[in-house]
Write a protein that holds these residues in place. Structure first.
Motif, PDB file in Angstrom:
ATOM      1  N   ALA A  83      92.245  21.566 -73.943  1.00  0.00           N
ATOM      2  CA  ALA A  83      93.146  20.550 -74.242  1.00  0.00           C
ATOM      3  C   ALA A  83      93.286  19.755 -73.818  1.00  0.00           C
ATOM      4  N   VAL A  84      93.954  19.965 -72.160  1.00  0.00           N
ATOM      5  CA  VAL A  84      93.641  19.204 -70.640  1.00  0.00           C
ATOM      6  C   VAL A  84      92.529  18.294 -70.774  1.00  0.00           C
ATOM      7  N   GLU A  85      90.919  18.933 -71.064  1.00  0.00           N
ATOM      8  CA  GLU A  85      90.259  18.127 -70.830  1.00  0.00           C
ATOM      9  C   GLU A  85      89.945  16.756 -71.969  1.00  0.00           C
ATOM     10  N   GLY A  86      91.012  17.330 -73.354  1.00  0.00           N
ATOM     11  CA  GLY A  86      90.153  16.667 -73.928  1.00  0.00           C
ATOM     12  C   GLY A  86      91.676  15.903 -74.333  1.00  0.00           C
ATOM     13  N   GLY A  87      92.325  15.585 -72.799  1.00  0.00           N
ATOM     14  CA  GLY A  87      93.244  14.479 -73.154  1.00  0.00           C
ATOM     15  C   GLY A  87      94.958  15.406 -73.661  1.00  0.00           C
ATOM     16  N   CYS A  88      94.796  16.309 -74.200  1.00  0.00           N
ATOM     17  CA  CYS A  88      95.734  16.693 -75.220  1.00  0.00           C
ATOM     18  C   CYS A  88      96.671  17.463 -73.844  1.00  0.00           C
ATOM     19  N   GLN A  89      98.207  17.827 -74.538  1.00  0.00           N
ATOM     20  CA  GLN A  89      98.656  19.086 -73.785  1.00  0.00           C
ATOM     21  C   GLN A  89      99.215  20.574 -74.491  1.00  0.00           C
ATOM     22  N   GLU A  90      98.440  20.788 -75.474  1.00  0.00           N
ATOM     23  CA  GLU A  90      98.083  22.014 -75.548  1.00  0.00           C
ATOM     24  C   GLU A  90      97.773  21.833 -76.669  1.00  0.00           C
ATOM     25  N   ALA A  91      97.044  24.103 -77.042  1.00  0.00           N
ATOM     26  CA  ALA A  91      95.705  24.105 -77.383  1.00  0.00           C
ATOM     27  C   ALA A  91      95.573  24.577 -79.020  1.00  0.00           C
ATOM     28  N   TRP A  92      95.929  25.018 -80.159  1.00  0.00           N
ATOM     29  CA  TRP A  92      95.552  25.370 -80.982  1.00  0.00           C
ATOM     30  C   TRP A  92      94.970  26.500 -81.500  1.00  0.00           C
ATOM     31  N   MET A  93      94.811  27.993 -81.600  1.00  0.00           N
ATOM     32  CA  MET A  93      93.832  28.740 -81.985  1.00  0.00           C
ATOM     33  C   MET A  93      93.367  29.179 -83.150  1.00  0.00           C
ATOM     34  N   VAL A  94      93.092  28.676 -83.306  1.00  0.00           N
ATOM     35  CA  VAL A  94      91.875  29.295 -84.547  1.00  0.00           C
ATOM     36  C   VAL A  94      91.484  31.020 -85.142  1.00  0.00           C
ATOM     37  N   ASP A  95      91.343  31.036 -86.050  1.00  0.00           N
ATOM     38  CA  ASP A  95      90.139  32.215 -86.456  1.00  0.00           C
ATOM     39  C   ASP A  95      89.486  32.485 -87.230  1.00  0.00           C
ATOM     40  N   GLN A  96      88.337  32.998 -86.913  1.00  0.00           N
ATOM     41  CA  GLN A  96      87.233  32.988 -87.412  1.00  0.00           C
ATOM     42  C   GLN A  96      87.321  32.715 -89.005  1.00  0.00           C
ATOM     43  N   ASP A  97      88.619  32.646 -89.874  1.00  0.00           N
ATOM     44  CA  ASP A  97      88.665  31.987 -91.596  1.00  0.00           C
ATOM     45  C   ASP A  97      89.054  30.614 -91.892  1.00  0.00           C
ATOM     46  N   GLY A  98      89.176  29.953 -90.661  1.00  0.00           N
ATOM     47  CA  GLY A  98      89.686  28.713 -89.940  1.00  0.00           C
ATOM     48  C   GLY A  98      91.282  28.524 -90.277  1.00  0.00           C
ATOM     49  N   PHE A  99      92.346  29.855 -89.917  1.00  0.00           N
ATOM     50  CA  PHE A  99      93.885  29.409 -89.997  1.00  0.00           C
ATOM     51  C   PHE A  99      93.758  29.654 -88.454  1.00  0.00           C
ATOM     52  N   VAL A 100      94.980  28.411 -88.815  1.00  0.00           N
ATOM     53  CA  VAL A 100      95.612  29.160 -86.672  1.00  0.00           C
ATOM     54  C   VAL A 100      96.289  29.855 -86.531  1.00  0.00           C
ATOM     55  N   THR A 101      96.160  30.197 -85.838  1.00  0.00           N
ATOM     56  CA  THR A 101      97.031  31.422 -85.162  1.00  0.00           C
ATOM     57  C   THR A 101      98.175  31.699 -84.431  1.00  0.00           C
ATOM     58  N   GLU A 102      97.652  30.859 -83.005  1.00  0.00           N
ATOM     59  CA  GLU A 102      99.103  29.938 -82.514  1.00  0.00           C
ATOM     60  C   GLU A 102      98.192  28.566 -81.462  1.00  0.00           C
ATOM     61  N   GLY A 103      98.984  28.307 -80.703  1.00  0.00           N
ATOM     62  CA  GLY A 103      99.237  27.409 -79.303  1.00  0.00           C
ATOM     63  C   GLY A 103      98.686  28.538 -78.197  1.00  0.00           C
ATOM     64  N   SER A 104      98.323  28.221 -77.192  1.00  0.00           N
ATOM     65  CA  SER A 104      97.705  29.090 -75.913  1.00  0.00           C
ATOM     66  C   SER A 104      99.358  29.113 -75.036  1.00  0.00           C
TER      67      SER A 104
END
Length: 288
Positions: free
Chosen positions: A162-183
């Motif tokens: 996220a930091v390297e992408g100019g963002c402040q947080e990452a949202w993690m995504v499961d194998q089905d394409g659904f958001v689980t939660e942030g880092s």
């Protein structure tokens, strides 16, 4: 004033605080942790944090070195000794230090408890006014994400992406394409029909203490709250998005993967829930 930490019954300047290199938290990430916010010199929603700590210990079959009431006393003492008005208290319990490095549970080893404070401007965070940017990443964590384990390498990699992408947080995504939660946070979206959505508790996510409090506050405001999975595409199309955590309270999300959320500014509902949470946290209801 020197920053004061707690290590297994002793308070000492943090530069002098020590644990064994054989501690299983260091060798195996064989431990759990909690982070509680401090506002106005008081621990916020700490009863919920200690209940989650107790559950995490039980799931890993680690005995608590102290009763939860005594751990709360240690946290309060850390706040006092560091003269902290606002910030965070971190505490960690590991299975302890054995004589040898071996994978199986060691016998007759005392668990280790450490705690320290970190001053932080939580209620006046500039990010509450600007909002934060989110990058989505694959969720690479182990299957028991409901345990607040010290094994955080996947979250570290997600946050760095996220930091390297100019963002402040990452949202993690499961194998089905659904958001689980942030880092290091819980993910929420608000639909165009004003329904607040967050993923239901399961082994796929950590049961967030701030998440729970914000949901209760939202329901009291007459908002419909629905616990279900949501995709990255649905999040990007949401009216609003925000994250919750003890270290950030409620922070609006203004973009996901470079796509603007709403009008690209913190939304009214996100702002309202942040204000109401802070009001709740600074009166008797939020103190724990």
């Amino acid at each position: 004033m020197s920053e004061i930490a707690y290590v297994n019954g002793n308070y000492a300047p943090i530069a002098e605080a020590r644990v064994s290199i054989l501690d299983r938290g260091f060798l195996f990430a064989d431990g759990v942790y909690e982070v509680a916010a401090v506002i106005g010199g008081r621990l916020i929603d700490n009863g919920a944090h200690l209940a989650r700590l107790e559950r995490s210990l039980r799931e890993l079959r680690i005995d608590s070195p102290l009763p939860m009431a005594r751990i709360a006393d240690v946290e309060a003492e850390i706040v006092a000794r560091n003269g902290m008005d606002e910030g965070l208290v971190y505490l960690q319990i590991t299975r302890g230090a054995a004589a040898d490095r071996d994978f199986g549970f060691p016998a007759d080893v005392a668990p280790s408890l450490v705690a320290f404070a970190q001053k932080k401007n939580i209620t006046g965070s500039p990010a509450a006014e600007t909002g934060v940017k989110v990058l989505t990443v694959p969720d690479l964590r182990w299957a028991r994400r409901d345990i607040k384990s010290t094994a955080l390498l996947a979250q570290v990699l997600a946050k760095q992406a996220a930091v390297e992408g100019g963002c402040q947080e990452a949202w993690m995504v499961d194998q089905d394409g659904f958001v689980t939660e942030g880092s290091s946070s819980t993910a929420f979206i608000l639909t165009e029909t004003n329904v607040l959505i967050t993923r239901p508790n399961s082994t796929a996510i950590l049961p967030g203490c701030t998440r729970n409090a914000v949901q209760l506050i939202a329901k009291r405001q007459g908002l419909d709250v629905e616990e279900r999975r949501f995709s990255v595409a649905e999040a990007c199309a949401a009216k609003e998005a925000f994250l919750t955590s003890a270290s950030n309270l409620v922070l609006p999300v203004v973009s996901i993967d470079g796509r603007r959320i709403g009008d690209g500014a913190p939304g009214d509902t996100s702002r309202l829930l942040r204000r109401l949470y802070i009001e709740w946290a600074t009166n008797a209801a939020g103190a724990g």
